[in-house]
Design an enzyme around this catalytic site. Structure first.
Site, PDB file in Angstrom:
ATOM      1  N   GLU A  67     -43.617   2.739 -17.048  1.00 54.58           N
ATOM      2  CA  GLU A  67     -44.470   3.951 -16.599  1.00 54.58           C
ATOM      3  C   GLU A  67     -45.713   4.323 -18.028  1.00 54.58           C
ATOM      4  O   GLU A  67     -45.921   4.593 -17.668  1.00 54.58           O
ATOM      5  CB  GLU A  67     -43.330   5.603 -16.824  1.00 54.58           C
ATOM      6  CG  GLU A  67     -43.938   6.747 -16.349  1.00 54.58           C
ATOM      7  CD  GLU A  67     -43.305   7.590 -17.732  1.00 54.58           C
ATOM      8  OE1 GLU A  67     -43.524   8.668 -17.554  1.00 54.58           O
ATOM      9  OE2 GLU A  67     -42.089   7.012 -18.303  1.00 54.58           O
ATOM     10  N   GLU A 102     -35.765  17.014 -21.469  1.00 52.08           N
ATOM     11  CA  GLU A 102     -34.872  18.686 -21.654  1.00 52.08           C
ATOM     12  C   GLU A 102     -35.738  19.572 -23.057  1.00 52.08           C
ATOM     13  O   GLU A 102     -36.106  19.607 -23.393  1.00 52.08           O
ATOM     14  CB  GLU A 102     -33.350  17.988 -22.046  1.00 52.08           C
ATOM     15  CG  GLU A 102     -32.927  17.033 -21.050  1.00 52.08           C
ATOM     16  CD  GLU A 102     -31.286  17.503 -21.409  1.00 52.08           C
ATOM     17  OE1 GLU A 102     -30.625  16.569 -20.819  1.00 52.08           O
ATOM     18  OE2 GLU A 102     -31.319  17.815 -22.845  1.00 52.08           O
ATOM     19  N   GLY A 122     -38.079  16.140 -26.098  1.00 48.17           N
ATOM     20  CA  GLY A 122     -38.667  15.622 -25.156  1.00 48.17           C
ATOM     21  C   GLY A 122     -38.463  13.892 -25.470  1.00 48.17           C
ATOM     22  O   GLY A 122     -37.607  13.501 -24.881  1.00 48.17           O
ATOM     23  N   GLY A 127     -74.634  19.174 -21.577  1.00 47.49           N
ATOM     24  CA  GLY A 127     -74.618  20.174 -21.647  1.00 47.49           C
ATOM     25  C   GLY A 127     -73.748  21.419 -20.920  1.00 47.49           C
ATOM     26  O   GLY A 127     -72.579  20.900 -20.988  1.00 47.49           O
ATOM     27  N   THR A 182     -42.180  16.040 -12.986  1.00 49.16           N
ATOM     28  CA  THR A 182     -43.683  16.636 -12.215  1.00 49.16           C
ATOM     29  C   THR A 182     -42.845  16.420 -10.323  1.00 49.16           C
ATOM     30  O   THR A 182     -41.882  15.994 -10.080  1.00 49.16           O
ATOM     31  CB  THR A 182     -44.322  15.161 -12.359  1.00 49.16           C
ATOM     32  OG1 THR A 182     -45.249  15.575 -13.042  1.00 49.16           O
ATOM     33  CG2 THR A 182     -45.329  15.261 -11.353  1.00 49.16           C
TER      34      THR A 182
END
Length: 386
Positions: free
Chosen positions: A240, A126, A130, A337, A157
């Site tokens: 998870e 929320e 979290g 690089g 998600t």
């Protein structure tokens, strides 16, 4: 030790599928900010969403190392957002449907999810809390044969384009975490709205803030028992976390393999840069870190597959694997690089996508405290029962 010939054959076939159906579309999905729904159907037709689900629901009921192959190969398409859209559907939303859902729920939501006809999301986090799951403010008040949900969720998600939402809410706020329950909510429910969020990485996944304004949910859409939602969530957090650990070692390995290939082709001072000792030793160190993560994560998956409760090990997996992945990818970008900083090369996106690892699914700060409680305070976390 962990993978059989069948696992290897599945890996090869899944690689081929991803190269044909996914990789050519990744840049488009990254730009659009969401994944086309038709790819879910293709995954479903191939059985990829049902690897670890019961046969009577249309799944294949395979061991969890098929999940590992699934997760590892998804990282190699170089889109953390696409990978997240797939595994959040399969191993966040669908996990709750399978573990706590009634026969009605499984028939209406789980089977179509396995087949790729429906897409789900898990709504726990929320705006005002979290990792503090117990402190959530979203409520679900029972009125007759319905629950009325009010509140908001964020960082979800698949939160924009999913067909259903697995939502945690307080049914008895006065009881704290013992007053929490979980529901399946249809996307088209009146009073439900979602707002797409713009992110640093994971561009291909639709991430949303979701508002619930007197959303009516049939009582039959309750998952498991009322008041046991917190235990259900904690139960699945272990899987998870190790999933995110596996994701981390896989993307780090992908980054290092790319960097090694680049080094074998890039010349400086008349020789390829993979012959410079300083760079060779950096590669050796990174490869060693990745290998340690892989072996640790595989051992956790092995225990999880045998039904053991691995919340401590899974928390350690996510904490260390995501940290190491961030470090490896940072160094791999350096090995390229100036080209590492260019969007035409994979490292820039990898760096952005990887940064969510120590944040999502429980921040590293929270995980350190959870682990400290188990190690120092001897706190024991026990599995929940339905």
């Amino acid at each position: 030790m962990y993978f059989t010939e069948e696992h290897d054959a599945f890996r090869q076939s899944f690689q081929d599928f991803l190269q044909k159906e996914v990789v050519p579309n990744i840049n488009e999905w990254e730009e659009k900010g969401f994944v086309d729904k038709n790819i879910y159907k293709k995954f479903g037709e191939m059985g990829y969403f049902g690897l670890n689900y019961p046969e009577d629901q249309g799944g294949l009921n395979l061991d969890l190392f098929y999940m590992v192959v699934f997760l590892e190969e998804l990282q190699k398409v170089n889109s953390g957002g696409f990978a997240a859209a797939m595994w959040a559907h399969t191993y966040l939303a669908m996990t709750h449907l399978n573990a706590e859902g009634s026969d009605f729920i499984k028939e209406k939501y789980l089977t179509p999810s396995i087949e790729g006809d429906m897409v789900g999301c898990l709504c726990v986090t929320e705006p005002f809390g979290g990792s503090d799951v117990a402190g959530m403010r979203t409520t679900a008040v029972k009125k007759g044969d319905k629950y009325i949900i009010n509140g908001s969720k964020t960082f979800i998600t698949n939160g924009v384009y999913s067909d259903y939402l697995v939502v945690a809410a307080k049914t008895q706020p006065e009881l704290g975490n013992k007053g929490m329950s979980i529901f399946v909510v249809d996307r088209e429910s009146v009073g439900l709205s979602s707002t797409a969020l713009v992110k640093l990485g994971w561009k291909a996944s639709d991430t949303a803030e979701i508002a619930f304004d007197n959303v009516e949910v049939p009582a039959e859409n309750l998952l498991g028992e009322e008041g046991k939602g917190f235990g259900y969530i904690m139960q699945h957090f272990a899987s998870e976390r190790v999933i995110m650990g596996v994701n981390a070692h896989a993307r780090a390995e992908f980054a290092l393999e790319y960097a090694i290939q680049y080094m074998s082709e890039r010349t400086a001072f008349g020789k390829t840069i993979d012959s410079f000792q300083a760079l060779r030793h950096k590669v050796a160190e990174m490869a060693s870190e990745i290998e340690m993560c892989k072996e640790f994560n595989y051992s956790i998956i092995n225990r999880l597959d045998k039904g053991r409760y691995v919340v401590k090990e899974a928390s350690m997996s996510k904490l260390m694997s995501t940290k190491i992945a961030d470090g490896v990818i940072y160094e791999c970008l350096q090995l390229l690089g100036g080209y590492g900083y260019m969007e035409d090369y994979p490292m820039a996106r990898l760096l952005r996508d990887s940064r969510l690892g120590p944040i999502g699914g429980g921040t590293s700060e929270i995980l350190r405290e959870i682990i400290a409680k188990m190690i120092i305070d001897k706190k024991e976390y026990k599995p929940s029962t339905k």
